[in-house]
Design an enzyme around this catalytic site. Structure first.
Site, PDB file in Angstrom:
ATOM      1  N   TRP A  15       5.103 -50.474 -27.750  1.00  0.00           N
ATOM      2  CA  TRP A  15       3.859 -49.691 -27.469  1.00  0.00           C
ATOM      3  C   TRP A  15       4.096 -48.595 -26.300  1.00  0.00           C
ATOM      4  O   TRP A  15       3.528 -47.695 -26.372  1.00  0.00           O
ATOM      5  CB  TRP A  15       2.676 -50.597 -27.403  1.00  0.00           C
ATOM      6  CG  TRP A  15       2.119 -51.520 -28.561  1.00  0.00           C
ATOM      7  CD1 TRP A  15       2.320 -52.727 -28.786  1.00  0.00           C
ATOM      8  CD2 TRP A  15       1.871 -50.754 -29.745  1.00  0.00           C
ATOM      9  NE1 TRP A  15       2.119 -53.172 -29.832  1.00  0.00           N
ATOM     10  CE2 TRP A  15       1.990 -51.843 -30.683  1.00  0.00           C
ATOM     11  CE3 TRP A  15       1.697 -49.571 -30.170  1.00  0.00           C
ATOM     12  CZ2 TRP A  15       1.329 -51.862 -31.865  1.00  0.00           C
ATOM     13  CZ3 TRP A  15       1.352 -49.416 -31.511  1.00  0.00           C
ATOM     14  CH2 TRP A  15       1.094 -50.593 -32.408  1.00  0.00           C
ATOM     15  N   ASP A  44      -1.973 -49.951 -20.440  1.00  0.00           N
ATOM     16  CA  ASP A  44      -2.556 -50.409 -21.626  1.00  0.00           C
ATOM     17  C   ASP A  44      -2.672 -51.723 -21.504  1.00  0.00           C
ATOM     18  O   ASP A  44      -1.716 -52.514 -21.560  1.00  0.00           O
ATOM     19  CB  ASP A  44      -1.403 -49.860 -22.542  1.00  0.00           C
ATOM     20  CG  ASP A  44      -1.668 -50.287 -23.921  1.00  0.00           C
ATOM     21  OD1 ASP A  44      -2.819 -50.991 -24.430  1.00  0.00           O
ATOM     22  OD2 ASP A  44      -0.857 -50.033 -24.923  1.00  0.00           O
ATOM     23  N   LYS A  96      -7.869 -56.775 -30.017  1.00  0.00           N
ATOM     24  CA  LYS A  96      -7.174 -57.815 -30.000  1.00  0.00           C
ATOM     25  C   LYS A  96      -7.964 -58.865 -29.007  1.00  0.00           C
ATOM     26  O   LYS A  96      -7.623 -60.090 -29.121  1.00  0.00           O
ATOM     27  CB  LYS A  96      -5.979 -57.429 -29.144  1.00  0.00           C
ATOM     28  CG  LYS A  96      -5.302 -56.750 -30.167  1.00  0.00           C
ATOM     29  CD  LYS A  96      -3.706 -56.361 -30.107  1.00  0.00           C
ATOM     30  CE  LYS A  96      -3.123 -55.385 -31.212  1.00  0.00           C
ATOM     31  NZ  LYS A  96      -2.771 -54.257 -30.597  1.00  0.00           N
TER      32      LYS A  96
HETATM   33  C1  LIG Z   1      -2.039 -53.019 -30.827  1.00  0.00           C
HETATM   34  C2  LIG Z   1      -1.615 -52.433 -29.559  1.00  0.00           C
HETATM   35  C3  LIG Z   1      -1.655 -50.977 -29.367  1.00  0.00           C
HETATM   36  C4  LIG Z   1      -2.139 -50.227 -30.673  1.00  0.00           C
HETATM   37  O1  LIG Z   1      -3.548 -50.230 -30.637  1.00  0.00           O
HETATM   38  P1  LIG Z   1      -4.005 -49.140 -31.824  1.00  0.00           P
HETATM   39  O2  LIG Z   1      -5.707 -49.731 -31.450  1.00  0.00           O
HETATM   40  O3  LIG Z   1      -3.944 -49.762 -33.261  1.00  0.00           O
HETATM   41  O4  LIG Z   1      -3.747 -47.869 -31.641  1.00  0.00           O
HETATM   42  C5  LIG Z   1      -1.156 -50.454 -28.396  1.00  0.00           C
HETATM   43  N1  LIG Z   1      -0.840 -51.097 -27.260  1.00  0.00           N
HETATM   44  C6  LIG Z   1      -0.672 -52.410 -27.208  1.00  0.00           C
HETATM   45  C7  LIG Z   1      -0.265 -53.161 -25.990  1.00  0.00           C
HETATM   46  C8  LIG Z   1      -1.160 -53.012 -28.423  1.00  0.00           C
HETATM   47  O5  LIG Z   1      -0.979 -54.416 -28.552  1.00  0.00           O
END
Ligand SMILES: *Cc1c(COP(=O)(O)O)cnc(C)c1O
Length: 356
Positions: free
Chosen positions: A102, A169, A193
Site C-alpha cells: 500500500w 494511511d 477494515k
Molecule cells: C486495504 C488498504 C488500502 C486500500 O484501500 P481501498 O479502500 O481499497 O483503496 C490502503 N492501505 C491500507 C493500509 C489498506 O489496508
C-alpha cells in the site's frame, strides 16, 4: 452458524451493527422509509453524517484541535493521490516510508504530482520489518507512512518526530490502539477494515495545512471543498456512512479506543504466543514490528497444509489464507473479532500438533 471471520477486508463488524443496519434498510428511524430511499439532504441523514464526523474526532481525541473529519468516496487508493494533490507544492517533493504494497501504491500516485523521496524501505526483506533509523528531508512538503501493513503483518509502534506535516494511511488499524493522533496532520482510512462497509473513506485533516500548494485542484479532489460542503459535496455513501456511525457508537459504548486496545492486545498475545510455541508454525514478521491487527504466519512444512486447512474450516473459521505475496496464513483480528474466535484458532493449531 456464525463464522469466526478473519477476513482482511472487508471484514468482521460488530453483530449489533449488522442487526441495526439491517433494520434501517427496512425502516429507518421509524420513518416508514428505508435508509436506501431517502435523500442524503434529509434531516435524518444530515444528523447521521454530523454525528459520524463528530464521533470520529471525539474517539480520536481531536475535538477542538483544528481538525475536520470527512467521509468521502474512492477508498484509501484515492487518498493516495488526493494527499499529494492537496499538500505537494508545484515542483515540490514529498517523503515516503516504503513498508509494503500500500505504501508503494501511495508513492506511485504521488509521482504524478512531483518528486518522491523514499526515506527508507524494507522491500529487500519482503517487507518483514519497519525501518527505524532514517531521516526525513527538512524541505519535504510532507512525510507519509502506513501505520499498519495489512498484507505483511507489520505495524509501526512509534512515529517519527518531524517538522514537516505528518500524513498516515491508517486504513487497517485506525480506532484499534491509543496513539497521540494530534501528532498527525492528515490521517486517512478506507472504512472497510475497522469501521464499516466498503464505499466510504475517512480523512481527518488539520485544516491549517490546506490551501498552500499553489496548484488548482479539481473539486472532487479538494479537501477544502469537502470541508465546506460538510462531506456532502456530492451524494455521500449513505449506507456505509450510517453503518460506520453504528460501529463508532459501538466502540464508544465499550469505552472507546483505550478499552478496545486492551482486548486487541490480549487477542494478539494469545495468537502470537501459540505461533511461537507451536513447532509446526512460524511468524513472518520481525517480532518487535508484529501487527496486532493482521498476524501473518507459515507452516514450517507445507505438507501439513491440507490437514490444517481441513481443521480450521471444520472449526468454523473463515478468511485466514495469506495474501498471495506472502503465502501461508493471515489472521486479521480487527476490533469486532472476539477473543473467543482467537481461542478457537489457537485450539485448532494445538489440535494439528497432536495429529502430526
Ligand atoms: C486495504 C488498504 C488500502 C486500500 O484501500 P481501498 O479502500 O481499497 O483503496 C490502503 N492501505 C491500507 C493500509 C489498506 O489496508
Amino acid at each position: 452458524m456464525k463464522k469466526h471471520n478473519y477476513s482482511a477486508g472487508p471484514c468482521i463488524l460488530p453483530q449489533e451493527v449488522f442487526e441495526k443496519s439491517a433494520a434501517a434498510i427496512l425502516d429507518f428511524n421509524h420513518s416508514g422509509l428505508s435508509i436506501l430511499e431517502i435523500s442524503h439532504r434529509s434531516k435524518d441523514f444530515v444528523a447521521v453524517m454530523d454525528e459520524a464526523r463528530a464521533l470520529v474526532l471525539e474517539l480520536l481525541g481531536l475535538e477542538g484541535k483544528g481538525y475536520q473529519a470527512l467521509f468521502m468516496h474512492g477508498g484509501a487508493s484515492l487518498e493516495f493521490l488526493m494527499v499529494p494533490c492537496n499538500l505537494m507544492k508545484q515542483d515540490g517533493k514529498a517523503a515516503y516510508l516504503d513498508t509494503g504494497t500500500w505504501a508503494n501504491n501511495a508513492i506511485k500516485e504521488a509521482k504524478f504530482f512531483g518528486e518522491t523521496v523514499v526515506a527508507a524501505s524494507s522491500k529487500e526483506a519482503n517487507y518483514s520489518f519497519i525501518p527505524k533509523d532514517f531521516s526525513i528531508p527538512a524541505d519535504a512538503d510532507y512525510f507519509h507512512c502506513t501505520s499498519n501493513n495489512t498484507i505483511f503483518g507489520t505495524q509501526m509502534k512509534s512515529f517519527p518526530e518531524t517538522n514537516v506535516p505528518l500524513v498516515c494511511d491508517m486504513s487497517s488499524d485506525i480506532f484499534s490502539r491509543t496513539i497521540d493522533f494530534s501528532k498527525f496532520d492528515l490521517i486517512y482510512a478506507g472504512a472497510q477494515k475497522n469501521m464499516g462497509p466498503a464505499g466510504a473513506t475517512l480523512a481527518v485533516v488539520k485544516e491549517a495545512i490546506l490551501g498552500k500548494t499553489g496548484r488548482s485542484i479539481p473539486s472532487m479532489l479538494d479537501y477544502q471543498k469537502h470541508i465546506a460542503a460538510e462531506s456532502m459535496y456530492n451524494t455521500p455513501a449513505v449506507f456505509p456512512v450510517y453503518a460506520s456511525l453504528l460501529t463508532l457508537q459501538w466502540l464508544k459504548s465499550l469505552g472507546g479506543i483505550s478499552a478496545i486496545e486492551k482486548i486487541n492486545e490480549q487477542k494478539a498475545a494469545l495468537l502470537y504466543t501459540e505461533i511461537d510455541r507451536n513447532p509446526l508454525f512460524k511468524g513472518t514478521a520481525n517480532i518487535e514490528d508484529r501487527s496486532n491487527m493482521n498476524a501473518t504466519f507459515l507452516l514450517n512444512d507445507e505438507a501439513h497444509a491440507p490437514l490444517f486447512d481441513e481443521l480450521w474450516k471444520k472449526a468454523g473459521i473463515s478468511g485466514i489464507p495469506g495474501h498471495r505475496s506472502v503465502g501461508g496464513y493471515r489472521a486479521s483480528m480487527y476490533n469486532a473479532l472476539p477473543l473467543e474466535s482467537v481461542q478457537v484458532l489457537v485450539d485448532v493449531m494445538k489440535e494439528l500438533e497432536t495429529k502430526i
